[in-house]
Design a protein around this motif. Structure first.
Motif, PDB file in Angstrom:
ATOM      1  N   LYS A 193       0.984  -1.250  -0.097  1.00 31.35           N
ATOM      2  CA  LYS A 193       0.075   0.103   0.080  1.00 31.35           C
ATOM      3  C   LYS A 193       1.085   1.226   0.133  1.00 31.35           C
ATOM      4  N   PHE A 194       0.579   2.182  -0.807  1.00 29.58           N
ATOM      5  CA  PHE A 194       1.396   3.455  -0.974  1.00 29.58           C
ATOM      6  C   PHE A 194       0.582   4.739  -1.133  1.00 29.58           C
ATOM      7  N   VAL A 195       0.984   5.808  -0.991  1.00 26.55           N
ATOM      8  CA  VAL A 195       0.342   7.059  -1.090  1.00 26.55           C
ATOM      9  C   VAL A 195       1.531   7.992  -1.233  1.00 26.55           C
ATOM     10  N   VAL A 196       1.049   9.258  -1.948  1.00 29.88           N
ATOM     11  CA  VAL A 196       2.123  10.453  -1.927  1.00 29.88           C
ATOM     12  C   VAL A 196       1.255  11.571  -1.694  1.00 29.88           C
ATOM     13  N   PHE A 197       1.955  12.415  -0.750  1.00 27.01           N
ATOM     14  CA  PHE A 197       1.270  13.610  -0.351  1.00 27.01           C
ATOM     15  C   PHE A 197       2.405  14.858  -0.935  1.00 27.01           C
ATOM     16  N   ARG A 198       1.764  16.268  -0.594  1.00 26.35           N
ATOM     17  CA  ARG A 198       2.272  17.285  -1.233  1.00 26.35           C
ATOM     18  C   ARG A 198       2.090  18.501  -0.301  1.00 26.35           C
ATOM     19  N   HIS A 199       2.846  19.458  -0.208  1.00 29.56           N
ATOM     20  CA  HIS A 199       2.788  20.706   0.487  1.00 29.56           C
ATOM     21  C   HIS A 199       1.550  21.181   0.076  1.00 29.56           C
ATOM     22  N   PRO A 200       0.521  21.340   1.034  1.00 28.98           N
ATOM     23  CA  PRO A 200      -0.961  21.937   0.835  1.00 28.98           C
ATOM     24  C   PRO A 200      -1.161  23.182   0.142  1.00 28.98           C
ATOM     25  N   PHE A 201      -0.272  23.874   0.274  1.00 28.42           N
ATOM     26  CA  PHE A 201      -0.294  25.337  -0.584  1.00 28.42           C
ATOM     27  C   PHE A 201       0.119  25.291  -2.018  1.00 28.42           C
ATOM     28  N   THR A 202       1.138  24.559  -2.179  1.00 27.05           N
ATOM     29  CA  THR A 202       1.758  24.240  -3.835  1.00 27.05           C
ATOM     30  C   THR A 202       0.580  23.160  -4.485  1.00 27.05           C
ATOM     31  N   ARG A 203      -0.134  22.597  -3.689  1.00 28.73           N
ATOM     32  CA  ARG A 203      -1.069  21.770  -4.297  1.00 28.73           C
ATOM     33  C   ARG A 203      -2.222  22.546  -4.697  1.00 28.73           C
ATOM     34  N   MET A 204      -2.825  23.555  -3.875  1.00 30.20           N
ATOM     35  CA  MET A 204      -3.773  24.295  -4.072  1.00 30.20           C
ATOM     36  C   MET A 204      -3.619  25.305  -4.971  1.00 30.20           C
ATOM     37  N   VAL A 205      -2.351  25.814  -5.284  1.00 31.63           N
ATOM     38  CA  VAL A 205      -2.101  26.699  -6.309  1.00 31.63           C
ATOM     39  C   VAL A 205      -2.013  25.683  -7.453  1.00 31.63           C
ATOM     40  N   SER A 206      -1.465  24.740  -7.626  1.00 27.27           N
ATOM     41  CA  SER A 206      -1.657  23.780  -8.907  1.00 27.27           C
ATOM     42  C   SER A 206      -3.138  23.629  -9.331  1.00 27.27           C
ATOM     43  N   ALA A 207      -3.775  23.298  -8.326  1.00 29.52           N
ATOM     44  CA  ALA A 207      -5.309  23.029  -8.567  1.00 29.52           C
ATOM     45  C   ALA A 207      -5.970  24.436  -9.003  1.00 29.52           C
ATOM     46  N   TRP A 208      -5.625  25.492  -8.663  1.00 31.37           N
ATOM     47  CA  TRP A 208      -6.118  26.847  -9.206  1.00 31.37           C
ATOM     48  C   TRP A 208      -5.431  26.940 -10.487  1.00 31.37           C
ATOM     49  N   ARG A 209      -4.431  26.660 -10.855  1.00 27.32           N
ATOM     50  CA  ARG A 209      -4.003  27.079 -12.341  1.00 27.32           C
ATOM     51  C   ARG A 209      -4.417  26.134 -13.386  1.00 27.32           C
ATOM     52  N   ASN A 210      -4.668  24.560 -12.753  1.00 30.41           N
ATOM     53  CA  ASN A 210      -5.229  23.714 -13.905  1.00 30.41           C
ATOM     54  C   ASN A 210      -6.491  23.617 -13.983  1.00 30.41           C
ATOM     55  N   LYS A 211      -7.430  24.061 -13.066  1.00 29.01           N
ATOM     56  CA  LYS A 211      -8.852  23.766 -13.147  1.00 29.01           C
ATOM     57  C   LYS A 211      -9.548  25.109 -13.317  1.00 29.01           C
ATOM     58  N   LEU A 212      -9.015  26.452 -13.048  1.00 27.00           N
ATOM     59  CA  LEU A 212      -9.689  27.765 -13.090  1.00 27.00           C
ATOM     60  C   LEU A 212      -8.756  28.603 -13.852  1.00 27.00           C
ATOM     61  N   LEU A 213      -7.701  28.372 -14.412  1.00 26.35           N
ATOM     62  CA  LEU A 213      -6.967  29.186 -15.482  1.00 26.35           C
ATOM     63  C   LEU A 213      -7.137  28.752 -16.886  1.00 26.35           C
ATOM     64  N   LEU A 214      -6.726  29.235 -17.880  1.00 28.76           N
ATOM     65  CA  LEU A 214      -6.826  28.717 -19.317  1.00 28.76           C
ATOM     66  C   LEU A 214      -6.085  27.224 -19.580  1.00 28.76           C
ATOM     67  N   ALA A 215      -6.615  26.757 -20.128  1.00 20.24           N
ATOM     68  CA  ALA A 215      -6.063  25.185 -20.569  1.00 20.24           C
ATOM     69  C   ALA A 215      -6.287  25.456 -22.112  1.00 20.24           C
TER      70      ALA A 215
END
Length: 389
Positions: free
Chosen positions: A205-227
């Motif tokens: 069993k494995f999982v990977v986590f990330r700094h919460p702030f860099t992750r939320m920035v990544s989500a904003w850029r990927n989902k709410l900016l232009l693609a």
């Protein structure tokens, strides 16, 4: 930087060799030997690092060389790259340190209230986000915006027959599309299972986590900016427009529909939306998704050590295919697209919003030991270090 320090020290020692070559050629070889030995000792003290590995040649330059060639010979000998030695250095997130932190912090974490969204999906999140491979016998809890696309591509490749896999390149793997809806990726919900169920007790069993702030920035850029020049229709319908109406008023939707690209959700508005409960799985707290206080994962990895952890996990589950192995040096969490942009964005926020985001992600911060201060020299790394394998 460490290699630079080694080079500078070698240059100083090489200057001594040039002097000896010019005035005391009979002692030249013994002095060169001393320089090489000193450089070797220096390398040992500097320690293992990523980048070209310092190794020492066994032959010495001949005393017939010019003074300029003396310097070149010595530096070449000491700084000559040795790829085989570099490949022997295996590192990954220290699981012993993670286990200690888990034991110390889980009681505190469970006393922190769940987010509204996390509470809503609590009963099904483990089964929904955990993917399984019955051939290699592993369970992977997939956290959105933490390299989940790459891991799902890997799972698709592993589902292929050996002949197909042998004919693939890394470009073929990276070109796999629509991986999140690929039927070859099987979630435990399809078999009405849970990672806590007895049939999976022997699965890795494995999982990977990330700094919460860099992750939320990544989500904003990927989902709410232009693609590709367009807005994400699904995310704007369900999250972008509600955020705009919240922050700009009820008529903002009309203005957005007139000119979408000029009215995108700003990062400040994204933060305001989170504060008001507009949350999706791509930016909800990670520990509410994969629940590491309840599941004793064999490996808890971190995005900041992504490639090191990826290769270790693949080794652990017995995957030998080079096409799914990660590069030797990971830039995850350290590129302009993550760390620097996160720092720039958070440095524009008022303190009350930074505090609000910390409190929203408090479970993640407490459990993984990430820094709240984006200007900290240890940002964005967790308190869990890497260790040698």
């Amino acid at each position: 930087m460490r290699n630079l320090h080694v080079i500078l020290c070698i240059l100083v020692l090489s200057g001594i060799c040039i002097y000896v070559y010019q005035f005391h050629q009979d002692k030249y070889h013994s002095v060169v030997s001393y320089v090489v030995q000193s450089a070797s000792s220096l390398k040992q003290r500097v320690g293992t690092h990523k980048g070209p590995t310092v190794t020492l040649a066994t032959t010495l330059p001949h005393a017939t060389h010019s003074q300029d060639q003396v310097l070149n010979d010595i530096v070449d000998q000491v700084m000559k790259s040795n790829e085989e030695v570099s490949e022997e250095v295996v590192k990954f997130s220290d699981q012993e340190e993670w286990g200690k932190r888990r034991s110390l912090k889980c009681h505190e974490v469970e006393s922190i209230p769940l987010s509204e969204y996390g509470s809503h999906i609590r009963g099904m999140s483990l089964s929904y986000f955990t993917k399984f491979d019955s051939n290699y016998k592993f369970l992977y809890c997939s956290v959105p915006k933490v390299a989940s696309t790459n891991w799902k591509r890997t799972m698709i490749v592993l589902s292929m027959d050996k002949t197909t896999r042998e004919g693939m390149t890394k470009d073929d793997v990276n070109s796999l599309k629509n991986v999140h809806n690929d039927p070859r990726i099987k979630a435990l919900t399809k078999v009405q299972g849970s990672p806590l169920d007895l049939p999976y007790s022997n699965y890795y069993k494995f999982v990977v986590f990330r700094h919460p702030f860099t992750r939320m920035v990544s989500a904003w850029r990927n989902k709410l900016l232009l693609a590709d020049g367009n807005v994400n229709k699904y995310f704007y319908k369900n999250y972008g427009i509600p955020i705009i109406k919240l922050t700009r008023g009820p008529k903002a939707e009309i203005e957005f529909l007139k000119n979408q690209t000029a009215n995108l959700v700003t990062f400040q508005e994204f933060v305001t939306g989170i504060k008001n409960g507009i949350v999706d799985r791509h930016w909800m707290p990670q520990s509410e998704i994969c629940q590491p206080c309840f599941v004793n994962y064999n490996h808890v990895g971190f995005f900041e050590y992504l490639n090191d952890d990826t290769n270790h996990i693949l080794d652990e589950i017995g995957v030998k295919d080079e096409i799914v192995k990660a590069d030797k040096v990971s830039q995850a969490g350290r590129t302009k697209s993550t760390t620097v942009i996160t720092q720039e964005l958070f440095n524009t926020l008022p303190q009350e919003d930074i505090d609000a985001m910390y409190n929203f992600y408090k479970r993640d911060f407490v459990l993984f030991g990430y820094e709240k201060d984006v200007n900290s020299p240890t940002f964005p790394y967790p308190s869990i270090p890497e260790r040698r394998g």
